[in-house]
Design a protein around this motif. Sequence first.
Motif, PDB file in Angstrom:
ATOM      1  N   ALA A 167     -23.821  -2.038 -32.403  1.00 46.26           N
ATOM      2  CA  ALA A 167     -23.269  -2.621 -31.633  1.00 46.26           C
ATOM      3  C   ALA A 167     -22.083  -2.252 -31.211  1.00 46.26           C
ATOM      4  CB  ALA A 167     -22.319  -4.043 -33.247  1.00 46.26           C
ATOM      5  N   ALA A 168     -21.934  -3.220 -29.846  1.00 44.72           N
ATOM      6  CA  ALA A 168     -20.630  -2.670 -28.771  1.00 44.72           C
ATOM      7  C   ALA A 168     -20.701  -1.450 -28.583  1.00 44.72           C
ATOM      8  CB  ALA A 168     -19.099  -3.438 -29.639  1.00 44.72           C
ATOM      9  N   GLY A 169     -21.704  -1.128 -27.836  1.00 42.30           N
ATOM     10  CA  GLY A 169     -22.131   0.624 -27.489  1.00 42.30           C
ATOM     11  C   GLY A 169     -21.274   1.369 -28.452  1.00 42.30           C
ATOM     12  N   GLY A 170     -21.757   0.979 -29.825  1.00 44.16           N
ATOM     13  CA  GLY A 170     -21.602   1.926 -31.237  1.00 44.16           C
ATOM     14  C   GLY A 170     -20.101   1.823 -31.581  1.00 44.16           C
ATOM     15  N   LEU A 171     -19.490   1.042 -31.589  1.00 48.35           N
ATOM     16  CA  LEU A 171     -18.545   0.625 -31.575  1.00 48.35           C
ATOM     17  C   LEU A 171     -18.462   0.554 -33.582  1.00 48.35           C
ATOM     18  CD1 LEU A 171     -15.670  -1.629 -30.317  1.00 48.35           C
ATOM     19  CD2 LEU A 171     -14.720   0.335 -31.047  1.00 48.35           C
ATOM     20  N   GLY A 172     -19.658   0.134 -33.889  1.00 54.07           N
ATOM     21  CA  GLY A 172     -20.431  -0.309 -36.010  1.00 54.07           C
ATOM     22  C   GLY A 172     -20.309   0.813 -36.286  1.00 54.07           C
ATOM     23  N   ALA A 173     -21.020   2.004 -35.883  1.00 55.45           N
ATOM     24  CA  ALA A 173     -20.892   2.639 -35.899  1.00 55.45           C
ATOM     25  C   ALA A 173     -19.602   3.165 -36.411  1.00 55.45           C
ATOM     26  CB  ALA A 173     -21.736   3.979 -35.659  1.00 55.45           C
ATOM     27  N   ALA A 174     -18.817   4.040 -36.100  1.00 57.99           N
ATOM     28  CA  ALA A 174     -17.041   4.194 -36.516  1.00 57.99           C
ATOM     29  C   ALA A 174     -17.155   3.161 -36.922  1.00 57.99           C
ATOM     30  CB  ALA A 174     -16.655   3.981 -35.099  1.00 57.99           C
ATOM     31  N   LEU A 175     -16.833   2.406 -37.235  1.00 54.13           N
ATOM     32  CA  LEU A 175     -16.065   1.569 -37.959  1.00 54.13           C
ATOM     33  C   LEU A 175     -16.831   1.392 -39.861  1.00 54.13           C
ATOM     34  CD1 LEU A 175     -15.582  -1.192 -36.336  1.00 54.13           C
ATOM     35  CD2 LEU A 175     -13.975  -0.723 -37.499  1.00 54.13           C
ATOM     36  N   ALA A 179     -18.070   6.979 -18.710  1.00 58.87           N
ATOM     37  CA  ALA A 179     -16.786   7.169 -19.133  1.00 58.87           C
ATOM     38  C   ALA A 179     -15.948   5.929 -20.119  1.00 58.87           C
ATOM     39  CB  ALA A 179     -15.790   7.087 -17.628  1.00 58.87           C
ATOM     40  N   ALA A 180     -15.722   5.179 -19.462  1.00 54.48           N
ATOM     41  CA  ALA A 180     -15.739   3.372 -20.645  1.00 54.48           C
ATOM     42  C   ALA A 180     -15.081   4.114 -21.832  1.00 54.48           C
ATOM     43  CB  ALA A 180     -16.230   2.345 -20.384  1.00 54.48           C
ATOM     44  N   THR A 181     -14.465   3.507 -22.594  1.00 58.49           N
ATOM     45  CA  THR A 181     -14.028   4.667 -24.131  1.00 58.49           C
ATOM     46  C   THR A 181     -13.221   2.607 -24.971  1.00 58.49           C
ATOM     47  OG1 THR A 181     -12.070   5.243 -25.339  1.00 58.49           O
ATOM     48  CG2 THR A 181     -11.752   4.477 -22.928  1.00 58.49           C
ATOM     49  N   SER A 182     -13.668   2.680 -26.256  1.00 56.92           N
ATOM     50  CA  SER A 182     -13.800   2.235 -27.136  1.00 56.92           C
ATOM     51  C   SER A 182     -11.153   2.426 -27.867  1.00 56.92           C
ATOM     52  CB  SER A 182     -14.405   1.865 -28.312  1.00 56.92           C
ATOM     53  OG  SER A 182     -13.883   2.970 -29.367  1.00 56.92           O
ATOM     54  N   ARG A 183     -10.522   3.473 -26.717  1.00 52.75           N
ATOM     55  CA  ARG A 183      -9.615   3.654 -27.517  1.00 52.75           C
ATOM     56  C   ARG A 183      -9.050   2.115 -27.590  1.00 52.75           C
ATOM     57  NH1 ARG A 183      -6.138   8.467 -27.951  1.00 52.75           N
ATOM     58  NH2 ARG A 183      -7.897   9.469 -27.445  1.00 52.75           N
ATOM     59  N   GLY A 184      -8.722   0.994 -26.831  1.00 52.04           N
ATOM     60  CA  GLY A 184      -7.898  -0.237 -26.987  1.00 52.04           C
ATOM     61  C   GLY A 184      -8.084  -0.349 -27.736  1.00 52.04           C
ATOM     62  N   VAL A 185      -9.337  -0.776 -28.890  1.00 49.26           N
ATOM     63  CA  VAL A 185      -9.807  -1.447 -29.865  1.00 49.26           C
ATOM     64  C   VAL A 185      -9.029  -1.096 -31.018  1.00 49.26           C
ATOM     65  CG1 VAL A 185     -11.385  -2.525 -31.007  1.00 49.26           C
ATOM     66  CG2 VAL A 185     -12.056  -1.918 -29.081  1.00 49.26           C
ATOM     67  N   GLY A 186      -9.292   0.847 -31.103  1.00 51.49           N
ATOM     68  CA  GLY A 186      -8.410   1.255 -32.876  1.00 51.49           C
ATOM     69  C   GLY A 186      -6.880   0.704 -32.051  1.00 51.49           C
ATOM     70  N   GLU A 187      -6.368   0.830 -30.850  1.00 51.75           N
ATOM     71  CA  GLU A 187      -4.530   1.047 -30.641  1.00 51.75           C
ATOM     72  C   GLU A 187      -4.586  -0.564 -31.070  1.00 51.75           C
ATOM     73  OE1 GLU A 187      -3.800   3.440 -27.090  1.00 51.75           O
ATOM     74  OE2 GLU A 187      -4.021   1.579 -26.373  1.00 51.75           O
ATOM     75  N   SER A 197     -18.787  -5.177 -24.789  1.00 52.01           N
ATOM     76  CA  SER A 197     -18.073  -3.977 -24.356  1.00 52.01           C
ATOM     77  C   SER A 197     -18.700  -3.792 -23.735  1.00 52.01           C
ATOM     78  CB  SER A 197     -18.057  -3.831 -25.802  1.00 52.01           C
ATOM     79  OG  SER A 197     -19.189  -2.087 -26.022  1.00 52.01           O
ATOM     80  N   ALA A 198     -17.821  -2.484 -22.377  1.00 53.94           N
ATOM     81  CA  ALA A 198     -18.446  -1.897 -21.425  1.00 53.94           C
ATOM     82  C   ALA A 198     -18.413  -0.923 -21.839  1.00 53.94           C
ATOM     83  CB  ALA A 198     -17.004  -2.106 -20.734  1.00 53.94           C
ATOM     84  N   CYS A 199     -18.240  -0.122 -22.827  1.00 50.23           N
ATOM     85  CA  CYS A 199     -18.166   1.205 -23.571  1.00 50.23           C
ATOM     86  C   CYS A 199     -19.066   1.338 -24.483  1.00 50.23           C
ATOM     87  CB  CYS A 199     -17.033   1.798 -24.454  1.00 50.23           C
ATOM     88  SG  CYS A 199     -17.216   0.665 -25.838  1.00 50.23           S
ATOM     89  N   THR A 200     -20.197   2.705 -24.654  1.00 48.10           N
ATOM     90  CA  THR A 200     -20.676   3.124 -25.113  1.00 48.10           C
ATOM     91  C   THR A 200     -20.581   4.869 -26.036  1.00 48.10           C
ATOM     92  OG1 THR A 200     -22.379   2.481 -23.658  1.00 48.10           O
ATOM     93  CG2 THR A 200     -23.298   3.644 -25.327  1.00 48.10           C
ATOM     94  N   ASP A 201     -19.014   4.644 -26.094  1.00 43.09           N
ATOM     95  CA  ASP A 201     -19.034   5.838 -26.610  1.00 43.09           C
ATOM     96  C   ASP A 201     -18.861   5.842 -28.054  1.00 43.09           C
ATOM     97  OD1 ASP A 201     -17.332   4.339 -27.594  1.00 43.09           O
ATOM     98  OD2 ASP A 201     -14.883   5.077 -26.852  1.00 43.09           O
ATOM     99  N   GLY A 202     -19.814   5.294 -29.124  1.00 42.28           N
ATOM    100  CA  GLY A 202     -19.845   5.060 -30.254  1.00 42.28           C
ATOM    101  C   GLY A 202     -18.375   5.121 -31.753  1.00 42.28           C
TER     102      GLY A 202
END
Length: 378
Positions: free
Chosen positions: A250-258, A107-115, A135-140
């Motif tokens: 990296a960071a549960g896939g945040l690297g891919a989104a960025l 369930a963990a999300t990276s939404r707060g990073v976007g905010e 990070s706690a998330c793995t939401d890409g």
Amino acid sequence: MRVLLAPDSFGGSLTAAEAAAAMAQGWARAVPGDTTVLLPLADGGTGFVEVLHTARGGTRHDVEVTGPLGAPTVATWLELDGTAYVESASACGLHLVGERTPATATAATSRGVGELVAAAAEHGPSSIVVGLGGSACTDGGAGLLAALGAPARDADGAVLPDGGGPLAGVASVDDLAAVHARLGDVELVVAADVDHVLCGPRGAAAVFGPQKGADADTVADLDAALAVWGAVLAAASGRPDLVDRPGAGAAGGLGAALAALGARRVGGGELVREVAGLDDALAAADLVVTGEGRLDDQSLRGKLVSVVATRARERGVPCIALAGQVDLSVGEALEAGLEGAYSVSADAGSVEAALAEPAARLADLAAGVAGRWGARPP
């Protein structure tokens, strides 16, 4: 003798500044004649903003954002010389999750990073550097994109819930042009502490999922979901190699989104080295002591300890590491540029004893190590 103390944070037990202070206290106890210089560092993960602010100043901004499990939390970014430094761990860090279970990992999300990125962009920086790690998330990075105006949707066009688990049903992501319009001409830079790809055996779920609470089945489910999400992101961004890019995981896939947004990737440890002035500090040192919570093969994949050790070796300065736990052989440590690697848990008798009083036990280890390494001639 001049001893440079340049550790990373020790997981959730000590910040980099606390670790450096504990090392200094122990060293002074054993060899009071040595001069210790404290230079706490980071590689993009937890403590990224604190380290840069301590070294260079700037203006800290605290922002209330969505935490990894949906509850509000306060995250931090740093305004420095026209650049915004964003610490993703302050918004979705593993330290913000109490009991780590398969459910929280899903369930963990990276939404707060976007905010947090959106809040920084409102100040008009020329570039935004997003530090990834811890990070706690793995939401890409789906949560980040949703917060910036490009949510993931299922085959019926409905917006997916936050978290990595729901990405198994992703069919599309809203036009990324909306995100670019929101961010304007700002340059995006990723400061990543690892070079892992998005999915597969070296992907975000397989490598980092277990420490976030994922069991074997959850790791497999998250990895499959990231593969689907990666294909959608690659198509939407026009970057067919997105899934296999170093740092995408990296960071549960945040690297891919960025990366999908066109972010340029730099090594987190190398960036902090430059901004914090590690090279100048090394030039005046007779010995360097670095460290982190767990010294293992991941430490050698671009993380802070490897950066410090490599730079020290280039300058002919001996470098040793103190860590909560050491899972490297003597040969592996030497190959990485470390002339010694010492474990707090081994010195304290157990991991539990080390974690019960982390600063005191690290100081004890530093005192013992100083007895071997201190007061050596330059």
